[in-house]
Design a protein around this motif. Structure first.
Motif, PDB file in Angstrom:
ATOM      1  N   GLY A   1       0.824  -1.196   0.000  1.00  0.00           N
ATOM      2  CA  GLY A   1       0.000   0.000   0.000  1.00  0.00           C
ATOM      3  C   GLY A   1       0.863   1.252   0.000  1.00  0.00           C
ATOM      4  N   SER A   2       0.241   2.378  -0.346  1.00  0.00           N
ATOM      5  CA  SER A   2       0.997   3.622  -0.444  1.00  0.00           C
ATOM      6  C   SER A   2       0.133   4.800  -0.021  1.00  0.00           C
ATOM      7  CB  SER A   2       1.511   3.841  -1.869  1.00  0.00           C
ATOM      8  OG  SER A   2       0.422   4.027  -2.756  1.00  0.00           O
ATOM      9  N   ILE A   3       0.809   5.893   0.373  1.00  0.00           N
ATOM     10  CA  ILE A   3       0.140   7.140   0.728  1.00  0.00           C
ATOM     11  C   ILE A   3       0.897   8.287   0.067  1.00  0.00           C
ATOM     12  CG2 ILE A   3      -0.387   8.755   2.593  1.00  0.00           C
ATOM     13  CD1 ILE A   3      -0.950   6.486   4.420  1.00  0.00           C
ATOM     14  N   ALA A   4       0.180   9.095  -0.688  1.00  0.00           N
ATOM     15  CA  ALA A   4       0.747  10.299  -1.297  1.00  0.00           C
ATOM     16  C   ALA A   4       0.235  11.515  -0.524  1.00  0.00           C
ATOM     17  CB  ALA A   4       0.364  10.409  -2.766  1.00  0.00           C
ATOM     18  N   ILE A   5       1.116  12.465  -0.242  1.00  0.00           N
ATOM     19  CA  ILE A   5       0.812  13.611   0.600  1.00  0.00           C
ATOM     20  C   ILE A   5       0.802  14.876  -0.256  1.00  0.00           C
ATOM     21  CG2 ILE A   5       1.506  14.919   2.638  1.00  0.00           C
ATOM     22  CD1 ILE A   5       3.058  12.375   3.518  1.00  0.00           C
ATOM     23  N   ASN A   6      -0.347  15.550  -0.306  1.00  0.00           N
ATOM     24  CA  ASN A   6      -0.501  16.798  -1.054  1.00  0.00           C
ATOM     25  C   ASN A   6      -0.550  17.965  -0.073  1.00  0.00           C
ATOM     26  OD1 ASN A   6      -0.808  15.335  -3.519  1.00  0.00           O
ATOM     27  ND2 ASN A   6      -2.928  14.914  -2.932  1.00  0.00           N
ATOM     28  N   LEU A   7       0.288  18.955  -0.323  1.00  0.00           N
ATOM     29  CA  LEU A   7       0.352  20.113   0.563  1.00  0.00           C
ATOM     30  C   LEU A   7      -0.603  21.209   0.104  1.00  0.00           C
ATOM     31  CD1 LEU A   7       4.215  20.366   1.127  1.00  0.00           C
ATOM     32  CD2 LEU A   7       2.518  19.071   2.436  1.00  0.00           C
ATOM     33  N   ILE A   8      -0.911  22.104   0.998  1.00  0.00           N
ATOM     34  CA  ILE A   8      -1.798  23.230   0.674  1.00  0.00           C
ATOM     35  C   ILE A   8      -1.167  24.109  -0.396  1.00  0.00           C
ATOM     36  CG2 ILE A   8      -2.842  25.332   1.624  1.00  0.00           C
ATOM     37  CD1 ILE A   8      -3.174  23.884   4.254  1.00  0.00           C
ATOM     38  N   SER A   9       0.163  24.181  -0.416  1.00  0.00           N
ATOM     39  CA  SER A   9       0.854  25.002  -1.406  1.00  0.00           C
ATOM     40  C   SER A   9       0.725  24.466  -2.818  1.00  0.00           C
ATOM     41  CB  SER A   9       2.337  25.109  -1.041  1.00  0.00           C
ATOM     42  OG  SER A   9       2.953  23.833  -1.034  1.00  0.00           O
ATOM     43  N   GLY A  10       0.231  23.227  -2.976  1.00  0.00           N
ATOM     44  CA  GLY A  10       0.064  22.635  -4.297  1.00  0.00           C
ATOM     45  C   GLY A  10       1.114  21.612  -4.651  1.00  0.00           C
ATOM     46  N   SER A  11       2.183  21.529  -3.895  1.00  0.00           N
ATOM     47  CA  SER A  11       3.229  20.556  -4.171  1.00  0.00           C
ATOM     48  C   SER A  11       2.877  19.207  -3.556  1.00  0.00           C
ATOM     49  CB  SER A  11       4.575  21.053  -3.639  1.00  0.00           C
ATOM     50  OG  SER A  11       4.494  21.294  -2.243  1.00  0.00           O
ATOM     51  N   THR A  12       3.543  18.170  -4.043  1.00  0.00           N
ATOM     52  CA  THR A  12       3.313  16.805  -3.589  1.00  0.00           C
ATOM     53  C   THR A  12       4.615  16.221  -3.077  1.00  0.00           C
ATOM     54  OG1 THR A  12       1.553  16.503  -5.212  1.00  0.00           O
ATOM     55  CG2 THR A  12       2.500  14.511  -4.261  1.00  0.00           C
ATOM     56  N   LEU A  13       4.584  15.626  -1.901  1.00  0.00           N
ATOM     57  CA  LEU A  13       5.774  15.001  -1.324  1.00  0.00           C
ATOM     58  C   LEU A  13       5.967  13.615  -1.916  1.00  0.00           C
ATOM     59  CD1 LEU A  13       5.257  16.004   2.415  1.00  0.00           C
ATOM     60  CD2 LEU A  13       6.699  17.117   0.728  1.00  0.00           C
ATOM     61  N   PRO A  14       7.166  13.048  -1.784  1.00  0.00           N
ATOM     62  CA  PRO A  14       7.390  11.688  -2.310  1.00  0.00           C
ATOM     63  C   PRO A  14       6.393  10.691  -1.731  1.00  0.00           C
ATOM     64  CG  PRO A  14       9.474  12.703  -1.707  1.00  0.00           C
ATOM     65  CD  PRO A  14       8.403  13.635  -1.235  1.00  0.00           C
ATOM     66  N   THR A  15       5.872   9.812  -2.588  1.00  0.00           N
ATOM     67  CA  THR A  15       4.897   8.809  -2.162  1.00  0.00           C
ATOM     68  C   THR A  15       5.556   7.800  -1.220  1.00  0.00           C
ATOM     69  OG1 THR A  15       3.696   9.060  -4.240  1.00  0.00           O
ATOM     70  CG2 THR A  15       3.265   7.074  -2.961  1.00  0.00           C
ATOM     71  N   LEU A  16       4.868   7.473  -0.145  1.00  0.00           N
ATOM     72  CA  LEU A  16       5.375   6.522   0.847  1.00  0.00           C
ATOM     73  C   LEU A  16       4.778   5.146   0.586  1.00  0.00           C
ATOM     74  CD1 LEU A  16       5.025   8.724   4.076  1.00  0.00           C
ATOM     75  CD2 LEU A  16       7.001   8.519   2.536  1.00  0.00           C
ATOM     76  N   HIS A  17       5.620   4.126   0.477  1.00  0.00           N
ATOM     77  CA  HIS A  17       5.196   2.752   0.224  1.00  0.00           C
ATOM     78  C   HIS A  17       5.481   1.921   1.481  1.00  0.00           C
ATOM     79  CE1 HIS A  17       4.688   3.427  -4.152  1.00  0.00           C
ATOM     80  NE2 HIS A  17       5.641   4.319  -3.945  1.00  0.00           N
ATOM     81  N   PHE A  18       4.448   1.290   2.025  1.00  0.00           N
ATOM     82  CA  PHE A  18       4.545   0.565   3.290  1.00  0.00           C
ATOM     83  C   PHE A  18       4.843  -0.909   3.028  1.00  0.00           C
ATOM     84  CE2 PHE A  18       2.267   4.395   4.142  1.00  0.00           C
ATOM     85  CZ  PHE A  18       2.575   4.749   5.453  1.00  0.00           C
ATOM     86  N   HIS A  19       6.066  -1.325   3.298  1.00  0.00           N
ATOM     87  CA  HIS A  19       6.471  -2.727   3.148  1.00  0.00           C
ATOM     88  C   HIS A  19       6.224  -3.429   4.489  1.00  0.00           C
ATOM     89  CE1 HIS A  19       9.062  -2.413  -0.687  1.00  0.00           C
ATOM     90  NE2 HIS A  19       8.228  -1.384  -0.631  1.00  0.00           N
ATOM     91  N   ASP A  20       4.976  -3.802   4.722  1.00  0.00           N
ATOM     92  CA  ASP A  20       4.607  -4.357   6.017  1.00  0.00           C
ATOM     93  C   ASP A  20       5.263  -5.696   6.290  1.00  0.00           C
ATOM     94  OD1 ASP A  20       3.019  -2.157   6.508  1.00  0.00           O
ATOM     95  OD2 ASP A  20       1.255  -3.051   5.578  1.00  0.00           O
ATOM     96  N   ASP A  21       5.619  -6.441   5.220  1.00  0.00           N
ATOM     97  CA  ASP A  21       6.256  -7.731   5.456  1.00  0.00           C
ATOM     98  C   ASP A  21       7.676  -7.583   6.002  1.00  0.00           C
ATOM     99  OD1 ASP A  21       7.115  -6.572   3.159  1.00  0.00           O
ATOM    100  OD2 ASP A  21       7.229  -8.423   1.996  1.00  0.00           O
ATOM    101  N   GLU A  22       8.225  -6.363   5.975  1.00  0.00           N
ATOM    102  CA  GLU A  22       9.546  -6.113   6.534  1.00  0.00           C
ATOM    103  C   GLU A  22       9.486  -5.271   7.814  1.00  0.00           C
ATOM    104  OE1 GLU A  22      12.154  -4.420   3.580  1.00  0.00           O
ATOM    105  OE2 GLU A  22      10.983  -5.301   1.966  1.00  0.00           O
ATOM    106  N   SER A  23       8.359  -4.583   8.038  1.00  0.00           N
ATOM    107  CA  SER A  23       8.257  -3.658   9.164  1.00  0.00           C
ATOM    108  C   SER A  23       8.192  -4.420  10.487  1.00  0.00           C
ATOM    109  CB  SER A  23       7.014  -2.779   9.013  1.00  0.00           C
ATOM    110  OG  SER A  23       6.861  -1.927  10.126  1.00  0.00           O
ATOM    111  N   ARG A  24       8.928  -3.923  11.473  1.00  0.00           N
ATOM    112  CA  ARG A  24       8.977  -4.585  12.774  1.00  0.00           C
ATOM    113  C   ARG A  24       7.626  -4.558  13.472  1.00  0.00           C
ATOM    114  NH1 ARG A  24      12.823  -6.390  16.032  1.00  0.00           N
ATOM    115  NH2 ARG A  24      12.517  -6.353  18.303  1.00  0.00           N
TER     116      ARG A  24
END
Length: 818
Positions: free
Chosen positions: A143-166
């Motif tokens: 799964g992934s989450i993309a973050i859009n700012l009020i200024s109109g720019s978009t931060l790098p998309t975050l990809h959740f590798h749950d099979d590796e997450s502690r």
């Protein structure tokens, strides 16, 4: 809880600094409390898994009179620089969040120093406008989450590798009730302890510190602290899929004698509703859970249905393997249509995987899917026919009824008595180094004519090992008829000329920092950072230190700092020495060709030349100059050059394939926009990198025509004409279909067909000219007889037949290179 002391404020973004006040930069006592941490959250700078960057996503609280909450992502490399102690503190917070324990000892952590290529960010929650949340699905395991700012720019998309997450792999402190899970798991807004994936866990945590509203218009859109307008817009409920059926069922329409088939009529209200059919698609699984009196039995039923789906899928897969076997081919035509659909037309592509890869949830036109499937079947049939043709005895090649894989249109053969043209290409035996060296004498003077050299390259192509030597002659950087001494003098003059052009801006701050140059630099830098990054020269991300003289002269002008704002760098791919050199070549061309300047797409033409020349900056520049001399019209600001070529291609289609022309006319497709990208950058994005090099050296020969690229475009259209005519009836469908041909076109057969199409066209023009001459001669003789008829008797006038008119644009296609 764990506290973080801001040891370096560079990690915090400009938005965060503005929100927390200017005193934050100077105060060493500013404390940040780490509220939440999750490991193995990746940022993907490119499409390749090897470039993925792992890191921690964190929630941070600024302890002030008005607390500020920040959402941050920190790559593992930055934490490693602080040592294992800092790493353990982030891991500890993650473990405590899972165990749901209260932290007893506060731990101070120095924030690591940010580097531009690290992609790290930290923004206050008040500056976030929305989140695009894509849970795991069949087409995307993580799964992934993309973050859009009020200024109109978009931060790098975050990809959740749950099979590796502690937080997901470590055992939980207390036993949790086991529940059968379906995939993708349905999200739960109120179960932080049993979150099905990392993004949902983060959303649950965020809801404690801000208002998050899920949009009714787009199921994966979450608004952060929405305004009243946004709440009104995105809270409007949508009708259910069967709402219209329920309304119509209340009228007499449902029981009327309607010509509409029964399966298209609205269902009666009394009909039982299957709770599973309401949320049967992957798209609907992201919606809220279904409320039902039998909710307790729902997981068990879902698990049972999932098991049945596995059985069905395995059965269909087994049937595909059996029916796709060569021994089963004779019986396939006699099978029912539903069974035929299981046949695996392409040996490495199954129907199920093809549909999944095509994007079932994108609501694309069914005709486009059908056209793709028809193309796959046709290509497999063509390959089978070629295998059968190759298995025939050698003597059968002399039959009168010649068969060919080039797919020559029937129009030419049915309307004229012209001989069938044949392709002369022999790509299996490319020009090698031994043959190339044999073309020159001891003084370096060529022993063959330029036309012969171009013919051999057109027929055979060039071995990769000698492209660096051959391309300068093919493009005209070196004069073909010169000897080695003369070429050396000419080359030295061109090298000096390049340095003069580069010195106009390199190391000259008043020019380099001029506003128009800054704009060109930015355009060039953005394009170069994303051009051919799969090539080894451009794939590396660690800049190489140049010699001290160049560093002293241009250290402050390196292209790694071209972006005007630090935040812009994080949204771009990292640079390296070769990307900077490529950008230098293009910026120098901007000073060489001042009227045209740099236009997007030029980096696509320059990068392959740079790779072939092994990073030789001067040779790449002059080869690129020659390429632009050929293609300058493609990049004119008014697009007059592209309009002219598309107009010529339109006329060519009308002459060579009137039926396809009429179909484009019905579809409003005579603008041929689906061919625009093909011609603009000479099919750069339609073939693999190696095939692009082979195609370009054929086009550069100008052996048949200086506009041979139009015949290549016509060959591609002719290869798919039956699919286009049968299945695609809208311009958008043709555009989408042609765009998706990228990386699926076979080069050698396309070039062979393009050659045959050119020969057929030249024969057709010659035949039309011959008939025009005969008709003019006949009309002249009739006029003479009419003048000799002194008795005044009426004479018959010749019947004017419909003639094919060859315009000057079309005749220009017959002009070869000099």
């Amino acid at each position: 809880m764990v506290e973080i002391k801001s040891g370096d404020s560079s990690l915090i973004s400009q938005d965060a600094l503005a929100a927390s006040g200017s005193s934050e930069n100077s105060s060493e006592d500013s404390k940040y409390r780490l509220i939440y941490s999750k490991s193995k959250v990746y940022v993907n700078p490119t499409a390749y898994a090897r470039d993925n960057i792992p890191g921690f996503v964190a929630l941070v609280k600024k302890e002030t009179a008005q607390p500020t909450y920040l959402l941050a992502w920190i790559p593992e490399t930055l934490l490693n620089e602080k040592g294992p102690a800092e790493w353990d503190k982030f891991v500890r917070v993650e473990e405590h969040a899972v165990m749901n324990d209260e932290d007893e000892d506060a731990v101070l952590i120095d924030l690591p120093v940010q580097r531009p290529e690290s992609y790290a960010f930290s923004v206050p929650l008040t500056s976030i406008y929305s989140l695009i949340v894509n849970p795991p699905s069949l087409s995307s395991w993580y799964g992934s989450i993309a973050i859009n700012l009020i200024s109109g720019s978009t931060l790098p998309t975050l990809h959740f590798h749950d099979d590796e997450s502690r937080s997901f792999t470590m055992p939980t402190k207390s036993p949790i009730e086991h529940r059968p899970m379906s995939y993708p798991p349905p999200p739960s807004d109120h179960a932080p302890k049993n979150s099905t994936w990392g993004g949902e866990d983060l959303l649950v945590k965020l809801r404690s510190y801000c208002h998050i509203l899920r949009s009714c218009l787009q199921s994966n859109l979450y608004l952060v602290d929405p305004s009243r307008e946004d709440i009104e817009t995105h809270s409007t409920p949508l009708f259910a899929d069967d709402a219209v059926d329920d309304i119509l069922a209340q009228s007499s329409y449902a029981n009327s004698h309607s010509p509409i088939p029964a399966h298209r009529r609205p269902r009666p209200l009394s009909s039982p509703t299957d709770v599973y059919s309401e949320r049967s698609s992957i798209l609907h699984k992201s919606l809220s859970p279904i409320s039902s009196s039998s909710a307790a039995a729902l997981p068990a039923r879902m698990a049972l249905l999932q098991s049945f789906s596995h059985i069905t899928r395995h059965a269909a897969h087994a049937a595909q393997q059996i029916l796709s076997h060569p021994l089963a081919k004779p019986i396939v035509p006699h099978l029912p249509d539903p069974v035929k659909s299981l046949v695996n037309a392409n040996g490495d592509l199954e129907w199920g995987s093809w549909v999944e890869k095509g994007g079932v949830g994108e609501f694309e036109s069914a005709r486009v899917y059908l056209a793709r499937w028809a193309r796959i079947v046709a290509e497999e049939g063509e390959r089978a026919r070629l295998r059968e043709a190759q298995a025939l005895p050698a003597g059968s090649a002399d039959l009168d009824e010649e068969d060919t894989s080039l797919g020559i249109f029937e129009l030419l053969q049915s309307t004229t008595n012209l001989p069938r043209p044949k392709s002369s290409r022999d790509p299996k035996h490319p020009l090698d180094g031994k043959t190339w060296r044999s073309w020159f004498d001891v003084n370096g003077t060529p022993k063959i004519r330029k036309e012969e050299m171009r013919r051999e390259i057109f027929r055979r192509g060039i071995e990769p090992a000698i492209r660096k030597d051959v391309w300068p002659f093919l493009l005209g950087v070196h004069d073909w008829m010169s000897d080695a001494t003369q070429r050396a003098k000419d080359w030295e003059r061109k090298r000096n000329r390049y340095q003069e052009l580069k010195d106009e801006w390199w190391g000259v701050p008043e020019v380099f920092e001029r506003q128009d140059v800054i704009e060109e630099r930015h355009r060039i830098d953005v394009d170069c950072r994303r051009t051919d990054r799969s090539q080894p020269l451009f794939a590396q991300t660690t800049p190489t230190v140049e010699d001290s003289v160049e560093n002293e002269k241009g250290l402050h002008m390196r292209y790694s700092t071209i972006s005007p704002q630090l935040g812009d760098i994080g949204a771009q791919a990292p640079t390296n020495e070769h990307i900077e050199r490529l950008a230098s070549i293009l910026l120098t061309y901007n000073f060489y060709e001042k009227e045209l300047g740099y236009v997007q797409g030029m980096s696509d033409l320059c990068a392959p030349v740079y790779v072939v020349m092994g990073g030789d900056e001067e040779m790449t520049f002059w080869c690129f100059v020659q390429i632009m001399e050929r293609m300058k019209g493609n990049f004119l600001r008014d697009q007059s050059g592209m309009k002219q070529q598309l107009s010529t291609l339109q006329q060519l289609i009308s002459v060579m394939d009137p039926e396809l022309y009429r179909h484009f006319e019905k579809c409003d497709g005579l603008n041929l926009f689906f061919c625009f990208r093909w011609i603009l950058i000479a099919f750069k994005r339609e073939f693999s990198f190696e095939d692009v090099l082979r195609l370009w050296e054929v086009l550069w020969t100008d052996y048949y025509s200086t506009q041979f690229v139009l015949f290549v475009a016509l060959a591609v259209l002719e290869s798919h004409r039956d699919v286009i005519l049968r299945y695609l009836v809208e311009f958008d469908e043709i555009l989408k279909y042609c765009n998706e041909l990228s990386m699926s076109i076979e080069l050698d057969s396309t070039l062979a067909q393009a050659e045959v199409l050119f020969l057929s066209f030249s024969q057709l023009v010659a035949d039309i000219d011959r008939k025009e001459a005969e008709s003019a001669s006949s009309a002249k003789n009739l006029r003479r007889r009419h003048n000799r008829n002194a008795s005044g008797l009426s004479s018959e006038h010749p019947v004017q037949s419909k003639r094919t008119i060859i315009s000057e644009d079309l005749r220009g296609l017959l002009k070869a290179g000099q």
